[in-house]
Design a protein around this motif. Structure first.
Motif: not given
Length: 176
Positions: A116-122
């Motif tokens: 969905h384009g949400h940041i889950t990790a860096i």
């Protein structure tokens, strides 16, 4: 039963691929870690262990900026906004290691996004540039001193009368 075996075989292949990728990341000399959106460590490679002094087990679940006492060149919220906007961030950070040493790192941050384009990790990759940074500072000091000496010499030359003679040797003979 066959579909279940195929699914299990695929799952095992994926796990093996993930294990291999983790092994390869551990071969890197750079500190590489993955953290969740609130900066808790999910993965910490051998390079991070060597640079910072905490094992992967000790770093797991810890908030990176607290663990490393991170000093940022700009605000953390500005960095996060740039990651959201541009999909990456690069800059220099100052970290404190377990033994109290302060290191300067060249840091790169890249987000990992879900479907969905949400940041889950860096993904964060840090290279120790402390020695290079000290050498650059020393070079700047030497350059500034050289410029100051040249300026002083120019002032001395400008203050001398127009007839300057160059002499050489023990007998101070006039050199033409």
């Amino acid at each position: 039963m066959t579909a279940q075996r195929v699914a299990e075989r695929e799952r095992l292949q994926q796990l093996e691929q993930i294990r291999l990728q983790a092994e390869l990341i551990n071969l890197a000399h750079d500190a590489i870690f993955i953290r969740d959106p609130i900066s808790r460590v999910l993965f910490w490679n051998t390079g991070a262990e060597e640079l910072y002094g905490w094992t992967a087990q000790e770093a797991q679940g810890r908030v990176t900026h607290s663990l490393l006492k991170t000093r940022y060149p700009i605000s953390l919220s500005a960095i996060e906004a740039q990651i959201e906007r541009e999909g990456q961030w690069e800059g220099e950070l100052t970290h404190t290691c377990r033994d109290g040493r302060v290191v300067i790192v060249e840091s790169r941050w890249v987000p990992v996004r879900d479907e969905h384009g949400h940041i889950t990790a860096i993904l964060e990759i840090n290279r120790d540039i402390t020695e290079r940074h000290h050498l650059e500072k020393a070079e700047q000091v030497v350059h500034a001193e050289t410029v100051a000496r040249l300026a002083f010499l120019q002032q001395v030359l400008d203050a001398l009368p127009s007839g300057v003679y160059l002499v050489r040797g023990v007998e101070a003979r006039l050199a033409l």
